[in-house]
Structure formats: structure tokens, C-alpha cells
Write an enzyme that holds these catalytic residues in place. Structure first.
Site, PDB file in Angstrom:
ATOM      1  N   LYS A 254       0.834  -1.215   0.000  1.00  0.00           N
ATOM      2  CA  LYS A 254       0.000   0.000   0.000  1.00  0.00           C
ATOM      3  C   LYS A 254       0.860   1.254   0.000  1.00  0.00           C
ATOM      4  CE  LYS A 254      -3.835  -0.263   2.618  1.00  0.00           C
ATOM      5  NZ  LYS A 254      -4.682  -0.487   3.817  1.00  0.00           N
TER       6      LYS A 254
ATOM      7  N   GLU B 251       0.789  -4.894   4.347  1.00  0.00           N
ATOM      8  CA  GLU B 251      -0.162  -5.447   5.307  1.00  0.00           C
ATOM      9  C   GLU B 251      -0.510  -6.863   4.895  1.00  0.00           C
ATOM     10  OE1 GLU B 251      -3.638  -2.922   5.398  1.00  0.00           O
ATOM     11  OE2 GLU B 251      -2.691  -1.545   6.810  1.00  0.00           O
TER      12      GLU B 251
ATOM     13  N   TYR C  51      -2.962  -9.391   3.665  1.00  0.00           N
ATOM     14  CA  TYR C  51      -4.170  -9.186   2.867  1.00  0.00           C
ATOM     15  C   TYR C  51      -5.274 -10.069   3.451  1.00  0.00           C
ATOM     16  CZ  TYR C  51      -7.214  -8.996  -1.239  1.00  0.00           C
ATOM     17  OH  TYR C  51      -8.275  -8.809  -2.090  1.00  0.00           O
TER      18      TYR C  51
ATOM     19  N   HIS D 131     -11.618  -1.124  -4.817  1.00  0.00           N
ATOM     20  CA  HIS D 131     -11.389  -0.487  -3.514  1.00  0.00           C
ATOM     21  C   HIS D 131     -12.141   0.833  -3.361  1.00  0.00           C
ATOM     22  CE1 HIS D 131      -8.429  -3.548  -2.987  1.00  0.00           C
ATOM     23  NE2 HIS D 131      -7.645  -3.076  -3.936  1.00  0.00           N
TER      24      HIS D 131
ATOM     25  N   LYS E  54     -15.893   2.708  -2.774  1.00  0.00           N
ATOM     26  CA  LYS E  54     -17.223   2.389  -2.246  1.00  0.00           C
ATOM     27  C   LYS E  54     -18.321   2.643  -3.277  1.00  0.00           C
ATOM     28  CE  LYS E  54     -15.201   3.772   2.076  1.00  0.00           C
ATOM     29  NZ  LYS E  54     -14.853   4.935   2.893  1.00  0.00           N
TER      30      LYS E  54
ATOM     31  N   ARG F 110     -11.814  14.367   7.609  1.00  0.00           N
ATOM     32  CA  ARG F 110     -12.720  15.232   6.841  1.00  0.00           C
ATOM     33  C   ARG F 110     -14.101  14.622   6.851  1.00  0.00           C
ATOM     34  NH1 ARG F 110     -13.529  11.823   2.598  1.00  0.00           N
ATOM     35  NH2 ARG F 110     -11.723  10.596   1.947  1.00  0.00           N
TER      36      ARG F 110
END
Ligand code: ADP
Length: 447
Positions: A158, A200, A202, A235, A237, A291
């Protein structure tokens, strides 16, 4: 309270912020590129300023032009919306240095969480469980292979500056890892101008669960429950719901408490979201967004709290008027992100809206800047509307969503409405039985 707020954004989110300001008796200044001269956010605002040509980098990302617009119109605060400069600590700092208030978190928290490696380290310090992976960044093939040996394959590379699902590569073997590391670095360099990456484990079967936070920076922090954003493509939404059909009351309380205590320790201020992957009863932090988020309306629908209004009040130095025990969760809400795209190939479909009719009725909210005759420009994100539906139960919400989608008319361009119609007919979705990989499988015919 502020008298005039400059909204440094466009489209539905600019309109969303305008609405909150209006209801608080605050004047608004819209900014726009040449292509957006006739946009709804410009038409509804009290004043507007053209800040540059069509390309985002020359207009909505043009910091000197935005600061000039705010100065000449006499705005006393700036709301960055989502995307564009909303997570740019330098912009937040510059707004403050020009004597105006940035409606958002402290610049140091924006930059801390914008660096995903530093954010993970901070999460560990704050007692938040994280996805196992590299300690800090990964700089060489040898280092990457060592991390993967420890966590086991598959692994995910990532980008430290990541966002929008870019600069991410899955590797299922050492060969794939060496290749994926380079690809992720190249993609990150192109997208963010920084090729630092980390790794990371997965997760094969997780749900994406995020917690909405609101903190006044004066000692009060509340959470507005979780959102399940597991329906994703690349990835990104596609549809979100609150509460998550996967959590029980005890798990909900556990993750809420973890989020609250972390934000208290950090001294966070404004709205924010802690994102987790959830698998086998465990939560793993992936990132924090400092945010407002696109999917914020579903939290508003189940709590009745206006997040933008609260952001503005907090920025003006006012304390939150409620505590955690005052938040009442009611019913279920779903948001469909409607994009101007072909619903099968996802090719963008900008162009003129020849006919427009938005759904309505009890429990239906449409956040959109569309109108009949409006021409969607080809230069920006293809999100054109958010259809948000609330029901007393998940089932009522699904039935209401079905009829609202049926009512929605957007003619002249292709939209992803047919994709949402397909989704709500799927048994797994109806049963709430899906993870972050489910939609990709459905779209590729593997379901
Ligand atoms: P971005 O900032 O680019 O949105 P995130 O870290 O928020 O990146 O991750 C975006 C999405 O990528 C997540 O919602 C999830 O679907 C997937 N993802 C991220 N990390 C992992 C992981 N360790 N295992 C499996 N999927 C992941």
C-alpha cells in the site's frame, strides 16, 4: 458565528455545505472553474468567483486562487468539502495564516493521518488494533520478502500517501511480491508524487466498517455509530449502509469505545472517520479520514445529527451540545452512489441531462446538483448523485430503496442506477451477507 463561508468545492458536496450554511443564516461564496459556470452550487450561493480553467489542478486545487477568492469576498471561514484540498494540511494552514478559519481538524492531525505509515504508528500508540504488517515503510525486495514470510501470503502493498484505492497491489507469492512492490511504487509515484509504500497482511474475508466521530476539541467526543462500506469496486465504495448488518450490539459498543478513547487521547477536533477491516469478530484499523465523507448522510439519517452544521459550529469555537448518551440510533439507512458511467463497463458518461426527475417521499433524501438541461462536464469525478434512504428496519429501507430507484429518472447520460437495481435483487445483499470482495466477484461473473 461566521457571517460568510467560502465553499472550496463543487457539485453535490458544495450544495450540501451551502444548505447547512443557509439553515444557520450564514452567507455562502461558491467557487467554480470555467466549465462549472452554470453549476447548481454556483446558482444557489450568494456570491460566486471563477477560480480558473477546467482542469482541477488549475481551479479547485489552485490554492492562491482560492485564497484570493476568499479574501476579496470577505469570507471569514473556508469549508473544503471532500476530495480536492480537504486533506491538505498546507491549505488548512494557509487559510488560517490569511486570517480565516479552516472548517476542519487541526493541520497537524491532517498531516499525521495523511501519512498512512505514521497514522498506523499513531493508531498503535492510541491503543487501536491494526492489520499486521511491516513496521513502517518497506524499501527493498529483501525487506518485503521478510515481512511476507512473517505475516504469510497473501500480502498487500500500500502507498504511504494512498487514497482512492490507488497504489495498492496484492501478492500471493514471492514472485508476485517483487513485481507488485515495483508496480505499487510506480502507481504511487504517478498518483501522489511519493513512492513510499508499506505492507499489510491481505485479509481474505473482511468487511469495511468505519466509525463516524465528532469532537469539539474542548473535551467532548461522540461517535455516530458505524457504516458498512463493504460493497466496493476497485477499492472504491459503491453503496453504504448504517448500521452494519454484520455487527451485534456488543461489537458495536466495543468499536465505538475504542474510537472514542483514541480521539480523546489524540485531542482531535471536528468530524472524522476511523476505518477498519472486520473479520472473524476482530477489528483492524486501516486509516483515518480527517474530513467529511461522501457517505456521511447515512449516519445523519440514523442519528438526526447534521454533521456539516456541527463542523461549522465546532470551527467557530462552540462546544458540542450533546454527549454520547444523548445520541439516539433509529432505524436503518442506505446510500447508493450514482455515477455518470456505463453500469457494466464503468466508462464515464458525461453529457447533457435531457430529463431529470428525482425520487421523494418519506425517508428519501437525494444529495445531487443535477437539473434538467445541465451538462455534466468530463473533467471531474463521475459521482452525480447520492440516493439516501431511511427506514425503521433494514427491510423497510430495502423496499423503500427499490421504489426510489424505480422513480429516479436521469436521461441523456448513462448512470449506475441499473447496477444498484441489480444489487438490491441479490439474495446475499438482501441477507446482508457480503464482504469487500463480493461485488467484484458478482461483476466478474464468479458469483
Ligand atoms: P485508500 O486510502 O486508498 O482508500 P484504504 O486503506 O482505505 O485505502 O483501503 C481501501 C480499501 O482497500 C479497503 O476498504 C479494503 O477494501 C481494501 N483493503 C485495504 N487494506 C486491506 C487489507 N489489509 N486486506 C484486504 N483488503 C484491504
Amino acid at each position: 458565528m461566521f457571517e460568510k463561508v467560502l465553499i472550496a468545492n463543487r457539485g453535490e458536496i458544495a450544495l450540501r455545505i451551502h444548505r447547512a450554511c443557509r439553515e444557520m443564516g450564514i452567507h455562502t461564496v461558491a467557487v467554480h472553474s470555467l466549465a462549472d459556470a452554470n453549476a447548481m452550487h454556483v446558482r444557489l450561493a450568494d456570491e460566486s468567483v471563477c477560480i480558473g480553467p477546467n482542469a482541477s489542478k488549475d481551479s479547485y486545487l489552485n490554492v492562491p486562487a482560492l485564497l484570493s477568492a476568499a479574501t476579496i469576498t470577505g469570507a471569514d471561514a473556508v469549508h473544503p468539502g471532500v476530495g480536492f484540498l480537504s486533506e491538505n494540511a498546507n491549505f488548512a494552514q494557509m487559510v488560517e495564516e490569511h486570517g480565516m478559519t479552516f472548517i476542519g481538524p487541526k493541520p497537524e492531525h491532517i498531516s499525521l493521518m495523511g501519512d498512512k505509515i505514521a497514522a498506523k504508528e499513531e493508531a498503535i500508540r492510541l491503543g487501536i488494533p491494526v492489520v499486521p504488517g511491516s513496521e513502517g515503510g518497506v524499501n527493498s525486495d529483501a525487506e518485503a520478502l521478510k515481512v511476507a514470510e512473517k505475516t504469510g501470503y497473501p500480502v498487500l502493498v500500500k502507498a504511504k500517501a494512498g487514497g482512492g484505492g490507488r497504489g495498492m497491489k496484492v501478492a500471493r507469492s514471492p514472485e508476485e511480491l517483487v513485481e507488485g512492490l515495483q508496480m505499487a511504487k510506480n502507481e504511487a509515484k504517478a498518483a501522489f508524487g511519493n513512492d513510499d509504500v508499506y505492507m499489510e497482511k491481505y485479509l481474505d474475508n473482511p468487511r469495511h466498517i468505519e466509525v463516524q466521530i465528532l469532537a469539539d476539541g474542548q473535551g467532548t467526543v461522540v461517535h455516530l455509530g458505524e457504516r458498512d462500506c463493504s460493497l466496493q469496486r476497485r477499492h472504491q465504495k459503491v453503496l453504504e449502509e448504517a448500521p452494519s448488518p454484520a455487527l451485534n450490539a456488543a461489537e458495536r459498543e466495543r468499536i465505538g469505545k475504542i474510537a472514542l478513547s483514541a480521539m480523546e487521547k489524540m485531542g482531535y477536533r471536528s468530524a472524522g472517520t476511523l476505518e477498519f477491516l472486520y473479520q472473524d469478530g476482530e477489528f483492524f484499523f486501516i486509516e483515518m479520514n480527517t474530513r467529511l465523507q461522501v457517505e456521511h448522510p447515512i449516519s445523519e439519517m440514523i442519528t438526526g445529527v447534521d454533521l456539516v452544521r456541527e463542523q461549522i459550529r465546532i470551527a467557530a469555537g462552540m462546544p458540542l451540545e450533546f454527549k454520547q448518551e444523548d445520541i439516539r440510533f433509529e432505524g436503518h439507512a442506505i446510500e447508493c452512489r450514482i455515477n455518470a458511467e456505463n453500469p457494466e463497463t464503468f466508462m464515464p458518461s458525461p453529457g447533457k441531462i435531457s430529463d431529470y426527475h428525482s425520487p421523494g417521499g418519506l425517508g428519501v433524501r437525494v444529495d445531487s446538483a443535477l437539473y434538467s438541461g445541465y451538462a455534466i462536464p468530463p473533467y471531474y469525478d463521475s459521482l452525480i448523485a447520492k440516493l439516501v434512504v431511511h427506514g425503521q428496519s433494514r427491510n423497510e429501507c430495502l423496499m423503500r430503496l427499490r421504489r426510489a430507484l424505480e422513480e429516479y429518472v436521469i436521461d441523456g447520460v448513462e448512470t449506475t442506477i441499473p447496477l444498484h437495481q441489480r444489487l438490491i435483487g441479490e439474495t446475499d445483499f438482501i441477507n446482508g451477507d457480503y464482504n469487500i470482495h463480493w461485488l467484484e466477484k458478482l461483476l466478474s461473473g464468479r458469483k
